[in-house]
Write a protein that holds these residues in place. Structure first.
Motif, PDB file in Angstrom:
ATOM      1  N   ALA A  18       4.307  -9.232  26.114  1.00  0.00           N
ATOM      2  CA  ALA A  18       5.591  -8.923  25.380  1.00  0.00           C
ATOM      3  C   ALA A  18       5.301  -9.837  24.024  1.00  0.00           C
ATOM      4  O   ALA A  18       5.842  -9.168  23.199  1.00  0.00           O
ATOM      5  N   VAL A  19       4.993 -11.125  24.236  1.00  0.00           N
ATOM      6  CA  VAL A  19       4.723 -12.086  22.944  1.00  0.00           C
ATOM      7  C   VAL A  19       3.667 -11.433  21.840  1.00  0.00           C
ATOM      8  O   VAL A  19       3.875 -11.356  20.931  1.00  0.00           O
ATOM      9  N   LEU A  20       2.714 -10.955  22.771  1.00  0.00           N
ATOM     10  CA  LEU A  20       1.476 -10.443  21.932  1.00  0.00           C
ATOM     11  C   LEU A  20       1.952  -9.120  20.971  1.00  0.00           C
ATOM     12  O   LEU A  20       1.582  -9.043  19.815  1.00  0.00           O
ATOM     13  N   ALA A  21       2.702  -8.378  21.584  1.00  0.00           N
ATOM     14  CA  ALA A  21       3.336  -7.225  20.967  1.00  0.00           C
ATOM     15  C   ALA A  21       4.240  -7.574  19.945  1.00  0.00           C
ATOM     16  O   ALA A  21       4.169  -6.968  18.728  1.00  0.00           O
ATOM     17  N   ASN A 201       7.304 -27.934  18.432  1.00  0.00           N
ATOM     18  CA  ASN A 201       6.886 -27.482  19.892  1.00  0.00           C
ATOM     19  C   ASN A 201       7.112 -25.922  19.973  1.00  0.00           C
ATOM     20  O   ASN A 201       8.268 -25.634  19.464  1.00  0.00           O
ATOM     21  N   ALA A 202       5.961 -25.468  20.489  1.00  0.00           N
ATOM     22  CA  ALA A 202       6.163 -23.992  20.707  1.00  0.00           C
ATOM     23  C   ALA A 202       6.999 -23.502  21.564  1.00  0.00           C
ATOM     24  O   ALA A 202       7.203 -22.238  21.911  1.00  0.00           O
ATOM     25  N   GLY A 203       7.471 -24.313  22.643  1.00  0.00           N
ATOM     26  CA  GLY A 203       8.246 -23.925  23.787  1.00  0.00           C
ATOM     27  C   GLY A 203       7.241 -23.076  25.015  1.00  0.00           C
ATOM     28  O   GLY A 203       6.173 -23.750  25.060  1.00  0.00           O
ATOM     29  N   SER A 204       7.798 -22.086  25.656  1.00  0.00           N
ATOM     30  CA  SER A 204       6.797 -21.523  26.755  1.00  0.00           C
ATOM     31  C   SER A 204       6.993 -20.111  26.531  1.00  0.00           C
ATOM     32  O   SER A 204       8.094 -19.480  26.499  1.00  0.00           O
ATOM     33  N   VAL A 205       5.751 -19.453  26.765  1.00  0.00           N
ATOM     34  CA  VAL A 205       5.789 -17.916  26.767  1.00  0.00           C
ATOM     35  C   VAL A 205       6.228 -17.606  28.319  1.00  0.00           C
ATOM     36  O   VAL A 205       6.876 -16.689  28.511  1.00  0.00           O
ATOM     37  N   GLY A 206       5.612 -18.228  29.262  1.00  0.00           N
ATOM     38  CA  GLY A 206       5.574 -18.106  30.682  1.00  0.00           C
ATOM     39  C   GLY A 206       6.747 -18.357  31.443  1.00  0.00           C
ATOM     40  O   GLY A 206       6.780 -17.897  32.648  1.00  0.00           O
ATOM     41  N   VAL A 232      11.496 -13.689  22.839  1.00  0.00           N
ATOM     42  CA  VAL A 232      11.057 -12.269  23.167  1.00  0.00           C
ATOM     43  C   VAL A 232      11.784 -11.996  24.556  1.00  0.00           C
ATOM     44  O   VAL A 232      11.311 -12.810  25.481  1.00  0.00           O
ATOM     45  N   THR A 233      12.514 -11.020  24.785  1.00  0.00           N
ATOM     46  CA  THR A 233      12.872 -10.267  26.083  1.00  0.00           C
ATOM     47  C   THR A 233      11.634  -9.809  26.616  1.00  0.00           C
ATOM     48  O   THR A 233      10.792  -8.850  25.975  1.00  0.00           O
ATOM     49  N   TYR A 234      11.696  -9.661  28.057  1.00  0.00           N
ATOM     50  CA  TYR A 234      10.659  -8.832  28.880  1.00  0.00           C
ATOM     51  C   TYR A 234      10.866  -8.658  30.035  1.00  0.00           C
ATOM     52  O   TYR A 234      12.326  -9.139  30.458  1.00  0.00           O
TER      53      TYR A 234
END
Length: 275
Positions: A18-21, A201-206, A232-234
């Motif tokens: 979702a983040v890559l999109a 700080n970029a936070g967390s994707v996962g 990003v929602t997923y």
């Protein structure tokens, strides 16, 4: 140039996709990853293969290190024996699940990445395990950026995104000089004005911990120095279901759904980390 900075994917393939999109919609020209590709989540091999296939430069995170070298680093951030026990279970599960070639790849990851005046790390330039919290003493935070020889230091590890500007900083240094014919040392004070430095700080994707289950990352414009935090929602429910089905501690699914850390506090105040 627009850069996308992602961190702390933790085996969450749904969130990464979702983040890559979303990054594609932002037209970022380069992507940097701050590590912790594995740990806690149900798809460590899939996440690593995606990062490798896209040739995304990545730092080595603390979980990446532990999967390569074993539990060799003290994680005294665990607030209780129960929290430490769950972390150990997650490590053992990931260690069994990981493919040999994935482990070899994690071993090759550098501790830092540099691009012009930017530096990318997982925890801090000192260690993958050090937390650069927004409440950190200002001089200590400035020291971390200066030690990286950068103007902007990107980090992860806390799973909470933030930007901190370190400006109007003056450093004072006293230098000893010996006068001619006199062995006595005279201390002369020298002042240095430090230009604007930033910690981002970029936070967390996962495994976000900012109060919502949405994945977070950062877009940085090198031309304007503009920082944009993306959320990003997923389909996090799918990942939660996989966590339970694969035999990981169910509490990992609960905290992913809530977007927050969960740990029992002070169940044993005298507890000392075994590592």
């Amino acid at each position: 140039m627009k850069l996308a900075v992602i961190s702390c994917i933790h085996g969450n393939a749904e969130a990464l996709d979702a983040v890559l999109a979303d990054i594609d919609t932002q037209r970022a020209e380069e992507i940097y990853c701050l590590g912790d590709l594995v740990g806690y989540g149900p798809y460590p091999n899939e996440v690593v293969e995606k990062i490798r296939s896209l040739a995304i430069p990545s730092c080595q995170g603390c979980w990446d290190e532990d999967i390569v070298d074993g539990l060799n680093a003290c994680e005294c951030s665990y607030p209780s024996q129960l929290a430490e026990y769950r972390g150990r279970l997650a490590h053992e599960w990931t260690d069994r699940e990981i493919h040999p070639e994935v482990r070899e790849y994690l071993a090759t990851l550098p501790l830092t990445l540099k691009k012009d005046n930017l530096c990318f790390v997982h925890g801090s330039p000192n260690s993958q395990h050090e937390y650069l919290l927004p409440s950190m003493d200002g001089f200590a935070a400035l020291e971390r950026v200066l030690s990286a020889d950068a103007d902007v230091l990107f980090c992860g590890h806390t799973h909470v995104p933030y930007e901190r500007k370190l400006e109007n900083a003056a450093l004072s240094v006293k230098v000893g000089t010996a006068e001619s014919g006199d062995r006595a040392q005279q201390l002369q004070e020298q002042q240095f004005q430090v230009p604007l430095k930033r910690v981002i700080n970029a936070g967390s994707v996962g495994e976000p911990r900012h109060g919502r289950p949405n994945a977070t990352y950062v877009i940085y414009n090198t031309d304007t120095a503009e920082v944009t935090f993306r959320e990003v929602t997923y389909n996090y429910e799918k990942t939660c279901q996989a966590i339970v089905e694969k035999g990981l501690p169910p509490i990992f699914a609960w905290r992913l759904a809530k977007g927050m850390e969960f740990a029992e506090r002070a169940d044993d105040p005298s507890h000392v980390c075994e590592r």
